[in-house]
Design a protein around this motif. Structure first.
Motif, PDB file in Angstrom:
ATOM      1  N   PRO A  14     -45.757 -29.867 139.579  1.00 22.76           N
ATOM      2  CA  PRO A  14     -45.314 -30.875 138.378  1.00 22.76           C
ATOM      3  C   PRO A  14     -44.889 -32.069 139.183  1.00 22.76           C
ATOM      4  CG  PRO A  14     -43.667 -29.146 138.537  1.00 22.76           C
ATOM      5  CD  PRO A  14     -44.863 -28.770 139.448  1.00 22.76           C
ATOM      6  N   GLY A  15     -45.006 -33.332 138.464  1.00 23.02           N
ATOM      7  CA  GLY A  15     -44.647 -34.670 138.976  1.00 23.02           C
ATOM      8  C   GLY A  15     -45.855 -35.405 139.207  1.00 23.02           C
ATOM      9  N   ILE A  16     -45.634 -36.485 139.621  1.00 25.09           N
ATOM     10  CA  ILE A  16     -46.715 -37.405 139.980  1.00 25.09           C
ATOM     11  C   ILE A  16     -47.452 -37.068 141.180  1.00 25.09           C
ATOM     12  CG2 ILE A  16     -47.324 -40.098 140.209  1.00 25.09           C
ATOM     13  CD1 ILE A  16     -44.752 -40.483 138.599  1.00 25.09           C
ATOM     14  N   ALA A  20     -54.088 -34.395 139.220  1.00 21.85           N
ATOM     15  CA  ALA A  20     -53.541 -33.392 138.597  1.00 21.85           C
ATOM     16  C   ALA A  20     -54.690 -32.561 138.006  1.00 21.85           C
ATOM     17  CB  ALA A  20     -52.631 -33.473 137.515  1.00 21.85           C
ATOM     18  N   VAL A  21     -54.508 -30.997 138.024  1.00 23.27           N
ATOM     19  CA  VAL A  21     -55.405 -30.262 137.388  1.00 23.27           C
ATOM     20  C   VAL A  21     -55.064 -29.756 136.382  1.00 23.27           C
ATOM     21  CG1 VAL A  21     -57.032 -28.435 137.785  1.00 23.27           C
ATOM     22  CG2 VAL A  21     -56.619 -29.896 139.673  1.00 23.27           C
ATOM     23  N   ILE A  66     -58.010 -41.350 127.003  1.00 24.97           N
ATOM     24  CA  ILE A  66     -56.944 -41.047 127.604  1.00 24.97           C
ATOM     25  C   ILE A  66     -56.999 -41.009 129.007  1.00 24.97           C
ATOM     26  CG2 ILE A  66     -55.545 -38.865 127.820  1.00 24.97           C
ATOM     27  CD1 ILE A  66     -55.330 -39.859 125.109  1.00 24.97           C
ATOM     28  N   ASP A  67     -58.219 -40.727 129.474  1.00 26.03           N
ATOM     29  CA  ASP A  67     -58.191 -40.722 131.238  1.00 26.03           C
ATOM     30  C   ASP A  67     -59.679 -40.669 131.301  1.00 26.03           C
ATOM     31  OD1 ASP A  67     -57.418 -41.245 133.633  1.00 26.03           O
ATOM     32  OD2 ASP A  67     -56.791 -39.314 134.148  1.00 26.03           O
ATOM     33  N   HIS A  91     -55.933 -38.165 136.474  1.00 28.78           N
ATOM     34  CA  HIS A  91     -55.111 -39.198 137.308  1.00 28.78           C
ATOM     35  C   HIS A  91     -53.689 -38.329 137.081  1.00 28.78           C
ATOM     36  CE1 HIS A  91     -58.076 -42.198 137.096  1.00 28.78           C
ATOM     37  NE2 HIS A  91     -57.761 -42.553 138.074  1.00 28.78           N
ATOM     38  N   GLY A  92     -52.895 -38.571 138.260  1.00 27.32           N
ATOM     39  CA  GLY A  92     -51.791 -37.534 138.155  1.00 27.32           C
ATOM     40  C   GLY A  92     -50.546 -38.166 137.708  1.00 27.32           C
ATOM     41  N   SER A  93     -50.576 -39.056 136.782  1.00 32.14           N
ATOM     42  CA  SER A  93     -49.246 -39.322 136.087  1.00 32.14           C
ATOM     43  C   SER A  93     -48.848 -38.229 135.123  1.00 32.14           C
ATOM     44  CB  SER A  93     -49.478 -40.860 135.214  1.00 32.14           C
ATOM     45  OG  SER A  93     -49.861 -40.550 133.905  1.00 32.14           O
ATOM     46  N   VAL A  94     -47.580 -38.174 135.077  1.00 34.31           N
ATOM     47  CA  VAL A  94     -47.000 -37.178 134.026  1.00 34.31           C
ATOM     48  C   VAL A  94     -47.307 -37.536 132.824  1.00 34.31           C
ATOM     49  CG1 VAL A  94     -44.637 -36.313 133.336  1.00 34.31           C
ATOM     50  CG2 VAL A  94     -44.978 -36.778 135.694  1.00 34.31           C
ATOM     51  N   PHE A  95     -47.477 -38.831 132.364  1.00 43.18           N
ATOM     52  CA  PHE A  95     -47.691 -39.182 131.012  1.00 43.18           C
ATOM     53  C   PHE A  95     -49.211 -38.561 130.356  1.00 43.18           C
ATOM     54  CE2 PHE A  95     -49.910 -42.069 127.956  1.00 43.18           C
ATOM     55  CZ  PHE A  95     -49.242 -42.097 127.110  1.00 43.18           C
ATOM     56  N   ILE A  96     -50.304 -38.759 131.517  1.00 41.28           N
ATOM     57  CA  ILE A  96     -51.409 -38.336 131.071  1.00 41.28           C
ATOM     58  C   ILE A  96     -51.586 -36.880 131.139  1.00 41.28           C
ATOM     59  CG2 ILE A  96     -54.028 -38.231 132.180  1.00 41.28           C
ATOM     60  CD1 ILE A  96     -53.602 -40.996 133.474  1.00 41.28           C
ATOM     61  N   GLN A  98     -49.369 -34.936 130.128  1.00 44.62           N
ATOM     62  CA  GLN A  98     -48.725 -34.260 128.770  1.00 44.62           C
ATOM     63  C   GLN A  98     -49.902 -34.716 127.797  1.00 44.62           C
ATOM     64  OE1 GLN A  98     -44.876 -36.309 128.559  1.00 44.62           O
ATOM     65  NE2 GLN A  98     -43.877 -34.648 129.651  1.00 44.62           N
TER      66      GLN A  98
END
Lengths: 465, 465
Positions: A14-16, A20-21, A66-67, A91-96, A98
């Motif tokens: 979890p986190g930036i 992210a997968v 979204i991405d 892309h590993g943003s927490v927002f994306i 979610q």
């Protein structure tokens, strides 16, 4: 029993991060992703793509991008879970992360429970239960030794051993049960002395496995080392020096009791769990004021006791400390550390060396923690006394508390068989104990399982695995 | 200029996860991985596999298995960096991640610097500089509005606008320079009134872009809202209520000065950065004791001022507070919040409503923070006054401080051109200012770049991107 829904979860930490997968598993994994995926190539659809391929495109929610992502496709049954799997690299943003989860859930997936991917792998016969359990251990392992054990178990090392035992027992029980069918004829298909022989072999093996747990547990959580000695003899300095040897992961664990502080230190690939029995690093109280009883109360938890002596002290005082400690320890390895060797003087070193008579579980080493003198010798002793090399050469080590409990039960059952054979009890009683043993061993590999057991095992997994 | 080595890094968020991804980029990415990869299929080699495919196998170091992994292959030039890329999905233990990195480095890769993957994508012409910069913004964005801006920029929205401007200017400068070649003949290829027209258009556009930075920055870091009012009027309660509206990420930022506390709250996809100008939530001092000057000293940083009045107070007192605040604010939007509407009574609400004359930047709303009454109206006002919808409809928003600085310079240069045209200065001076403007715009897209600028941009990236 097997839930047919398609599950999804963030599988990376979890986190930036840079990426992210997000992983989906289930019959509709590819269909659901296909609904929200837009390829730059016209008319290209995920559902038409081959297994084990990668695809660049956009995830789109109501026409909003979204991405930009890479989608990896795996198809049943050739996947980790045995189901269709899609892995979305975003892309590993927490927002994306979610947003994508929301999008997948809106389109028919549901959030995975902890360990649900691995549980499905078990349910679909991709691995047995002990292998599935090892997956969590592989992820949690933080040193070379525990990693090696976990990986070996995940790859089926432990299962093979258990399966072997079970096969032998099955043969055993088949013979006995055949006797029961012909019980009125008083035949003995199962040669009692051969049976006794086999029982003893199994008893030995189960005992060995059971006993390996203490070592396996030590490897997993760190070889427990009690560090004892007066205040100001240099225990903190020594721990800090050992910490600096550690180029990898360091963590501090606060014990369940407030007066035991633990430091897990990786030394050349092996984790050692140092604890100061008196916790005097945290308080200003001395051992004396805490009382000798309390200060040494945790000694029995140690595999190795490290007694630190201050060479600046009189020899008599040091010998008396050593005597006290020796009276306290039972079976443990003892390393007597003469610290401050640089200022203590050669005279005292000579005197101590001649005064102290060492048995085969004891060693004496002179160091200076502050001057970092002779630390390598101490590390060498720690490694020897950890018996890590002996362990590494052993085929199978039990590291899992659940397996240990089951092995204990299985061992008791087989002991009853052995005793029963000695006492000449009837076949039906023998068969009952053998079946009990078989049942227990099946619980390890998952051939025998209940939802309760499975739920308990997988709830400790991280989500996304 | 472009480093030819093969780089590697952990690309997922640091820490333990179900899986982690390690990424390699460079000519030898596939060869290096091939050296340490063992497929269960005999004789299967990674180097023989097609692009955009996935492969299960083991990573092996000196015959010891490090992990079971999935390897994803991308081949130059069709990859993120434009080079060969390998992505290794491994079990997400920190130990395994480190081990695999070590293994790759031993076999010829080197650790990537922060942002080096994206830098290579830029160097290899896969994206321009402003797109590359937006990659970091996409990863860092934590709300819908800033995410949308960053993604739009990453996809080239901003670049398109800049390229357009540059093309127009290039035409401009070509004509002027043609004149210079024929300077002795005193011809005018560039029609001065047409040029003046174009200059004004560009001036307007650059000015608009430059001005959009304030909004862009607000979206990225949160719309700044000053929350002012006496102690005990319910400011903390109100902030807590707004916090509860936030289903996503919440963070608290401590300001540079000790007496300003900031709360970033996502409200329906937009981040608002609330700050209490007097910091009275942290101290027991009242506004009076801090002095009115100091308490309102941060007001000018706000886009929206939220004045909280306690309806339990006398109307005169509330009106006098309002007057004081109105004298302090310049151009900002003002929301006058009558709090404790549930206990304040309808009489006062009526009286205030009739007494207060609102201009078009002011609004009056009655709520009860404690009873959560009418909070939606306040949120609606906040959203309106954030102008987020207007912004969203705008084509391009500048969010990057580097771009803002450059646009400011470019704007100044084009202003000089405009002034020069008015004053009838000679073509060579005009051309110089136009070339300066061209140079600046080239710095945004990276057509003009220095190692220093690149180093500065990419050092703020996370490693692995």
């Amino acid at each position: 029993m097997l839930d047919q829904s398609t599950i999804c979860a963030i599988s990376t930490s979890p986190g930036i991060g840079a990426i992210a997968v997000i992983r989906l598993s289930g019959e509709k994994a590819i269909n659901i992703t296909n609904q929200v995926f837009k390829s730059p190539a016209e008319n290209k659809k995920l559902i038409d793509q081959k297994a084990n391929t990668l695809h660049f495109g956009q995830l789109v929610s109501k026409k909003e991008i979204i991405d930009e992502v890479i989608v990896a496709l795996f198809k049943a049954p050739n996947s980790f879970t045995g189901e269709n799997i899609v892995e979305i690299s975003c892309h590993g943003s927490v927002f994306i992360q979610q947003k994508i989860l929301e999008l997948l859930v809106e389109n028919g997936a549901r959030m995975a429970r902890p360990g649900e991917f691995t549980q499905r792998a078990f349910m679909n016969g991709k691995m047995d239960l002990s292998q599935a359990e090892a997956v969590a251990d592989v992820i949690a392992s933080s040193n070379a030794a525990s990693h090696r054990l976990a990986l070996n178990q995940m790859r089926g090392g432990f299962s093979k051993e258990i399966k072997n035992l079970r096969d032998q027992l099955l043969h055993f029980t088949a013979m006995i049960e055949l006797e029961l069918d012909f019980s009125e004829e008083d035949v003995e298909f199962a040669d009692r002395s051969a049976l006794k022989n086999l029982t003893e072999q199994i008893e030995l093996l189960l005992g060995k496995l059971k006993d390996s747990f203490q070592l396996g547990n030590a490897i997993k959580n760190g070889i427990p080392v009690a560090i004892v000695g007066e205040t100001n003899v240099g225990k903190s300095t020594l721990l800090n020096v050992l910490l600096n040897e550690d180029k990898a992961i360091v963590s501090e664990i606060h014990g369940t009791t407030r007066d035991v502080i633990e430091d897990v230190i990786n030394i050349q690939g092996t984790a050692f769990r140092f604890f100061d029995t008196a916790g005097i690093r945290k308080t200003t109280e001395t051992i004396e004021s805490l009382g000798i009883e309390r200060s040494y109360s945790k000694l029995e938890q140690a595999q190795i006791v490290l007694l630190v002596l201050d060479l600046a002290n009189p020899v008599e005082l040091m010998l008396s400390r050593l005597e006290k400690i020796k009276n306290r320890i039972n079976n443990q390895e003892l390393i007597i550390v003469g610290n401050k060797a640089d200022i203590g003087g050669n005279e005292k070193i000579k005197e101590l060396t001649s005064e102290i008579v060492l048995n085969d579980k004891e060693d004496l080493v002179f160091i200076s923690a502050k001057a970092k003198y002779n630390i390598e010798s101490l590390i060498q002793l720690l490694k020897e006394k950890s018996h890590i090399d002996e362990i590494a050469s052993q085929d199978v080590i039990v590291t899992n508390a659940r397996h240990y409990e089951i092995l204990k039960n299985a061992h008791e059952a087989i002991e009853r068989v052995s005793k029963g054979l000695d006492e000449g009890i009837t076949g039906d009683f023998l068969a009952q104990d053998i079946r009990e043993c078989l049942h227990y061993l099946g619980e390890i590999t998952g051939e025998i399982n209940t939802e309760e057991v499975l739920g308990h095992i997988f709830k400790f997994f991280c989500i996304g695995k």
